[in-house]
Write a protein that holds these residues in place. Structure first.
Motif, PDB file in Angstrom:
ATOM      1  N   VAL A   6      39.196  73.607 -32.900  1.00  0.00           N
ATOM      2  CA  VAL A   6      38.592  74.877 -32.492  1.00  0.00           C
ATOM      3  C   VAL A   6      38.996  75.129 -31.049  1.00  0.00           C
ATOM      4  N   LEU A   7      39.570  76.293 -30.792  1.00  0.00           N
ATOM      5  CA  LEU A   7      39.970  76.693 -29.449  1.00  0.00           C
ATOM      6  C   LEU A   7      39.035  77.795 -28.973  1.00  0.00           C
ATOM      7  N   PHE A   8      38.519  77.667 -27.755  1.00  0.00           N
ATOM      8  CA  PHE A   8      37.561  78.646 -27.239  1.00  0.00           C
ATOM      9  C   PHE A   8      37.699  78.753 -25.732  1.00  0.00           C
ATOM     10  N   GLY A   9      37.002  79.689 -25.137  1.00  0.00           N
ATOM     11  CA  GLY A   9      37.002  79.858 -23.692  1.00  0.00           C
ATOM     12  C   GLY A   9      35.619  79.625 -23.116  1.00  0.00           C
ATOM     13  N   HIS A  10      35.555  78.880 -22.032  1.00  0.00           N
ATOM     14  CA  HIS A  10      34.281  78.702 -21.323  1.00  0.00           C
ATOM     15  C   HIS A  10      33.957  79.978 -20.536  1.00  0.00           C
ATOM     16  N   GLY A  11      32.668  80.223 -20.316  1.00  0.00           N
ATOM     17  CA  GLY A  11      32.266  81.390 -19.541  1.00  0.00           C
ATOM     18  C   GLY A  11      32.142  82.638 -20.381  1.00  0.00           C
ATOM     19  N   GLN A  12      32.377  83.777 -19.769  1.00  0.00           N
ATOM     20  CA  GLN A  12      32.121  85.076 -20.399  1.00  0.00           C
ATOM     21  C   GLN A  12      33.309  85.655 -21.161  1.00  0.00           C
ATOM     22  N   ASN A  13      34.465  85.000 -21.112  1.00  0.00           N
ATOM     23  CA  ASN A  13      35.668  85.553 -21.728  1.00  0.00           C
ATOM     24  C   ASN A  13      36.480  84.460 -22.407  1.00  0.00           C
ATOM     25  N   PHE A  14      37.255  84.885 -23.401  1.00  0.00           N
ATOM     26  CA  PHE A  14      38.206  83.933 -23.980  1.00  0.00           C
ATOM     27  C   PHE A  14      39.337  83.713 -22.983  1.00  0.00           C
ATOM     28  N   SER A  15      40.091  84.753 -22.678  1.00  0.00           N
ATOM     29  CA  SER A  15      41.125  84.644 -21.643  1.00  0.00           C
ATOM     30  C   SER A  15      41.637  86.031 -21.269  1.00  0.00           C
ATOM     31  N   ALA A  16      41.751  86.252 -19.963  1.00  0.00           N
ATOM     32  CA  ALA A  16      42.309  87.507 -19.447  1.00  0.00           C
ATOM     33  C   ALA A  16      43.820  87.436 -19.319  1.00  0.00           C
ATOM     34  N   GLY A  17      44.438  86.364 -19.824  1.00  0.00           N
ATOM     35  CA  GLY A  17      45.886  86.297 -19.881  1.00  0.00           C
ATOM     36  C   GLY A  17      46.524  85.607 -18.697  1.00  0.00           C
ATOM     37  N   LEU A  18      47.718  86.043 -18.354  1.00  0.00           N
ATOM     38  CA  LEU A  18      48.489  85.455 -17.269  1.00  0.00           C
ATOM     39  C   LEU A  18      47.762  85.615 -15.939  1.00  0.00           C
ATOM     40  N   ASP A  19      47.805  84.563 -15.117  1.00  0.00           N
ATOM     41  CA  ASP A  19      47.245  84.628 -13.765  1.00  0.00           C
ATOM     42  C   ASP A  19      48.184  85.471 -12.907  1.00  0.00           C
ATOM     43  N   LEU A  20      47.855  86.743 -12.748  1.00  0.00           N
ATOM     44  CA  LEU A  20      48.750  87.677 -12.046  1.00  0.00           C
ATOM     45  C   LEU A  20      48.852  87.370 -10.554  1.00  0.00           C
ATOM     46  N   ALA A  21      47.797  86.774  -9.982  1.00  0.00           N
ATOM     47  CA  ALA A  21      47.854  86.425  -8.561  1.00  0.00           C
ATOM     48  C   ALA A  21      48.938  85.384  -8.310  1.00  0.00           C
ATOM     49  N   GLU A  22      49.022  84.401  -9.191  1.00  0.00           N
ATOM     50  CA  GLU A  22      50.055  83.381  -9.023  1.00  0.00           C
ATOM     51  C   GLU A  22      51.435  83.946  -9.330  1.00  0.00           C
ATOM     52  N   LEU A  23      51.521  84.848 -10.311  1.00  0.00           N
ATOM     53  CA  LEU A  23      52.809  85.471 -10.621  1.00  0.00           C
ATOM     54  C   LEU A  23      53.315  86.271  -9.424  1.00  0.00           C
ATOM     55  N   SER A  24      52.426  87.024  -8.783  1.00  0.00           N
ATOM     56  CA  SER A  24      52.858  87.866  -7.659  1.00  0.00           C
ATOM     57  C   SER A  24      53.416  87.020  -6.523  1.00  0.00           C
ATOM     58  N   LYS A  25      52.870  85.817  -6.327  1.00  0.00           N
ATOM     59  CA  LYS A  25      53.397  84.930  -5.281  1.00  0.00           C
ATOM     60  C   LYS A  25      54.823  84.510  -5.596  1.00  0.00           C
TER      61      LYS A  25
END
Length: 261
Positions: free
Chosen positions: A50-69
């Motif tokens: 079973v795959l799930f996300g902790h907290g309020q969301n499953f996943s918002a996708g790619l970490d755009l902050a790290e991509l922008s760097k």
């Protein structure tokens, strides 16, 4: 530093959790490498996951902050192209590994999060789930296999609409497109996913492997080649457990199938 991916085993079922709740479980290389290691470690030890996300969301996708760097002039580009993209190789471990995966969705299932969910074999969404592919508005393109897996689920017209316009799908709209096979009340996706995983784990492992590995490949073949592939698999030597289950059914000793709770 807490693990970016949690991993525990209940009986013969792995519970795998994305664990960056403060970042809406946005995925970076570190998280993907931990997920890859967990999937490899689970291997033959379990019969379903079973795959799930902790907290309020499953996943918002790619970490755009790290991509922008990485995209800035000062960003460090890799010296050579990798033979296989980290996202592709990790998600393939999930989609075509040796155990079925049930994905429990809630909240944001966006971009790479939707691509990850598309790699699972069964998806359960609760009423808070919403889906998006905002790559068109971000100046990027899908990179987690979505052009193959997600497009095959929802079709080109819907995927083009989501990417070109930024359209967000509600849980009901996503269900109609095939993004989730089950929709449950808020907060109940994980429990439903566990119930389904228990049913799946009770199957013959060889049959589960054929359903998760052979069946999707047959979908890629021509009519005649697909039938030939089916013939080859039905002709494979069956494990002793398969014969016992057939005999139990014929002798009316098999349990009556019930809907998962």
């Amino acid at each position: 530093m807490p693990a970016l991916v949690t991993y525990e085993v209940e009986d013969n079922i792995a519970l795998i959790g994305l664990n960056r709740p403060e970042k809406r479980n946005a995925m970076n290389d570190a998280l993907l490498m931990e997920l890859r290691d967990v999937l490899n470690d689970a291997g033959d030890k379990i019969d379903a996951a079973v795959l799930f996300g902790h907290g309020q969301n499953f996943s918002a996708g790619l970490d755009l902050a790290e991509l922008s760097k990485r995209l800035t002039p000062e960003g460090q580009a890799p010296r050579k192209r990798r033979p296989r993209h980290l996202w592709h190789s990790t998600f393939d471990l999930l989609a075509r590994g040796n155990f079925p995966v049930v994905c429990a969705l809630h909240g944001a299932t966006i971009g790479g999060g939707l691509e990850l969910a598309s790699a699972a074999h069964i998806r359960v969404a609760d009423e808070t789930t919403f889906y998006g592919l905002p790559e068109g508005q971000r100046g990027i393109f899908v990179g987690g296999g979505g052009s193959v897996r997600t497009q095959r689920i929802i079709g080109y017209p819907m995927m083009a609409d989501m990417m070109l316009t930024g359209r967000i799908l509600t849980v009901e709209e996503g269900s109609r497109c095939g993004l989730a096979q089950y929709v449950v009340p808020a907060g109940e996706a994980l429990a439903k996913a566990k119930a389904l995983a228990r049913v799946i784990a009770s199957n013959v492992p060889q049959t589960n492997w054929m359903i998760t590995n052979v069946l999707p490949r047959i979908n890629d073949l021509s009519h005649d080649d697909g039938l030939f592939m089916e013939y080859l698999n039905t002709s494979m030597t069956r494990p002793p457990e398969a014969l016992k289950r057939l005999e139990d059914f014929l002798e009316k000793r098999a349990p009556v199938l019930a809907r998962p709770e």
